[in-house]
Design a protein around this motif. Structure first.
Motif, PDB file in Angstrom:
ATOM      1  N   GLU A   1      -7.894  -5.018   0.586  1.00 22.99           N
ATOM      2  CA  GLU A   1      -7.498  -3.740  -0.005  1.00 22.99           C
ATOM      3  C   GLU A   1      -8.662  -3.110  -0.767  1.00 22.99           C
ATOM      4  O   GLU A   1      -8.928  -1.905  -0.645  1.00 22.99           O
ATOM      5  CB  GLU A   1      -6.313  -3.935  -0.954  1.00 22.99           C
TER       6      GLU A   1
ATOM      7  N   SER B   1     -10.760   0.368  -0.112  1.00 23.41           N
ATOM      8  CA  SER B   1     -10.889   1.350  -1.186  1.00 23.41           C
ATOM      9  C   SER B   1     -12.350   1.743  -1.377  1.00 23.41           C
ATOM     10  O   SER B   1     -12.681   2.929  -1.507  1.00 23.41           O
ATOM     11  CB  SER B   1     -10.312   0.768  -2.478  1.00 23.41           C
TER      12      SER B   1
ATOM     13  N   TYR C   1      -8.185   0.260  -7.925  1.00 24.48           N
ATOM     14  CA  TYR C   1      -8.420   1.504  -8.674  1.00 24.48           C
ATOM     15  C   TYR C   1      -9.814   1.511  -9.291  1.00 24.48           C
ATOM     16  O   TYR C   1     -10.549   2.496  -9.197  1.00 24.48           O
ATOM     17  CB  TYR C   1      -7.356   1.679  -9.764  1.00 24.48           C
TER      18      TYR C   1
ATOM     19  N   THR D   1      -0.292   3.409  -5.017  1.00 20.69           N
ATOM     20  CA  THR D   1      -1.058   4.022  -3.936  1.00 20.69           C
ATOM     21  C   THR D   1      -0.121   4.878  -3.091  1.00 20.69           C
ATOM     22  O   THR D   1       1.062   4.559  -2.929  1.00 20.69           O
ATOM     23  CB  THR D   1      -1.726   2.966  -3.036  1.00 20.69           C
TER      24      THR D   1
ATOM     25  N   ASP E   1      -3.198   6.279   1.075  1.00 18.66           N
ATOM     26  CA  ASP E   1      -4.026   5.322   0.334  1.00 18.66           C
ATOM     27  C   ASP E   1      -4.771   5.939  -0.848  1.00 18.66           C
ATOM     28  O   ASP E   1      -5.620   5.275  -1.455  1.00 18.66           O
ATOM     29  CB  ASP E   1      -5.027   4.604   1.251  1.00 18.66           C
TER      30      ASP E   1
ATOM     31  N   ILE F   1      -5.314   6.841  -4.658  1.00 20.00           N
ATOM     32  CA  ILE F   1      -5.044   5.993  -5.819  1.00 20.00           C
ATOM     33  C   ILE F   1      -4.374   6.819  -6.922  1.00 20.00           C
ATOM     34  O   ILE F   1      -4.821   7.928  -7.235  1.00 20.00           O
ATOM     35  CB  ILE F   1      -6.359   5.394  -6.358  1.00 20.00           C
TER      36      ILE F   1
END
Length: 409
Positions: free
Chosen positions: A11, A15, A253, A324, A400, A402
């Motif tokens: 993940e 990101s 994040y 998300t 996706d 944030i």
């Protein structure tokens, strides 16, 4: 300059890629310095390489523990399969592993970890002769010293940390965790005893004494966090090739927010050159992620920045990662969200979307549980919910993206 971001799991890798990393670094099973929490299985590595390469991003594999003889069979087996999966480089600190890798796969790029504490041009030349393509230089160097190394060995790529937590030990070679908890930092199991509060006790007296006259104790080993966003031109002037963000243990994040800021700064530097100037919003954004007080570390000794923070070791945390986006129904003005923290009706939330340079703002009018269709007063970690928005978003919000919320603390 390359922007290199941390990938603590799949993940976080995605990101980092979405928010502008040129390359990511991830842990090789049990053989990196953030094992086991950030270890990639071979299946996860395959997925990460596939996703990264499809988005034009490189993947560097960290195998930088100090290895024992009994580690080598499994390390080499993992490495051979990782090469087949298409990793772009391997990060090592152990000379024995480096030699093995060179024999097995002469063409793979090798990056020497900061754990090797390379501090001078002659050491760089030595490692160059061993087939190393890039040096992650010791964090104890100044930019002037890094510039000297680049001038003396111009063919060697130099990588430096520019943001994140720092270790009190020289180039991270710490024995405290092993001594106090039997968990070796040099094997990827650091328990961070440098962040603890310490007191003095004289052997002939019962009472304990704080090291400074402070009822809260003192945190004499507690490093500040590194932040070089205000010094990008100086990094370029020093001849740095890659800017590395620390944080494989941080949240998706954190990775998104920090990568996003440094991407914007790098793009601005490339575009504006000598006319470059820092934007206050970049500093503000980095203040919103979890961090300790910032410093420029050892890079600019003339600034006189402090490198330790002895008051306490807690993080400054102004915002929480709350979810998300899984989809945006523009017509119905709804966001479907995978919640990571509490969201309540009436919240004003901020959205970081890789497709939009500005932070987006929304207000939650209603929360509906996707599974049952029930109205909720609040969503919590693990909930899949539809957020009905007070106003229509001016732009479509990406899958996706944030979501963060101002911390209640």
């Amino acid at each position: 300059m390359e922007l290199l971001a941390p990938a603590g799991n799949l993940e976080k890798l995605k990101s980092a890629v979405r928010f502008g990393a040129d390359a990511v670094y991830c842990g090789a099973g049990a053989f990196s310095l953030r094992a086991p929490e950030t270890s990639f299985s071979l299946d996860q590595l395959a997925a990460g390489v596939h996703f990264s390469h499809n988005h034009g991003c490189r993947v560097y594999l960290a195998m930088n523990i100090f290895a024992f003889d009994e580690d080598f069979a499994e390390m080499i087996a993992y490495f051979k399969q990782a090469v087949q999966l298409g990793v772009d480089a391997v990060i090592v600190s152990d000379p024995g592993l480096l030699a093995q890798i060179r024999r097995i796969t002469p063409d793979i790029k090798i990056h020497l970890s900061t754990q090797a504490n390379t501090t001078n041009s002659e050491s760089v030349k030595f490692w160059q002769d061993q087939g190393v393509n890039r040096i992650v230089v010791a964090r104890e160097l100044s930019l002037e010293q890094i510039k000297t190394i680049k001038n003396n060995v111009p063919a060697m790529e130099l990588e430096v940390f520019v943001h994140g937590a720092m270790c009190i030990a020289y180039s991270g070679r710490c024995l405290l965790s092993k001594f106090l908890n039997n968990r070796s930092a040099n094997r990827g199991h650091c328990t961070q005893p440098c962040r603890w509060e310490y007191r003095l006790k004289e052997t002939l007296r019962e009472e304990e004494q704080t090291i400074h006259e402070d009822a809260r104790g003192t945190y004499i080993l507690n490093s500040r966090d590194l932040c070089m966003i205000e010094h990008m031109p100086a990094l370029a002037e020093a001849g740095v090739d890659s800017l590395k963000i620390e944080g494989r243990m941080k949240t998706a994040y954190y990775v998104a927010a920090v990568t996003r800021v440094y991407r914007a700064a790098l793009d601005s530097l490339h575009k504006q050159g000598s006319a470059y100037s820092i934007k206050p919003v970049w500093v503000e954004e980095l203040a919103k992620v979890s961090h300790r007080p910032y410093t420029s570390g050892f890079y600019l000794p003339e600034l006189g920045d402090e490198t330790e923070y002895t008051t306490d070791s807690s993080y400054i945390r102004g915002y929480d990662f709350v979810g998300t986006v899984t989809s945006h129904n523009v017509e119905e003005n709804r966001l479907r969200v995978s919640a990571r923290n509490r969201i309540i009706v009436g919240d004003f939330l901020e959205i970081l979307d890789p497709q939009h340079p500005e932070v987006l703002m929304i207000k939650v009018n209603r929360i509906i549980a996707v599974e049952t269709g029930d109205d909720l007063d609040a969503a919590h970690n693990g909930y899949l919910v539809d957020l009905c928005l007070a106003e229509k978003s001016a732009v479509p919000i990406s899958k996706d993206a944030i979501i963060r919320n101002k911390s209640e603390i």
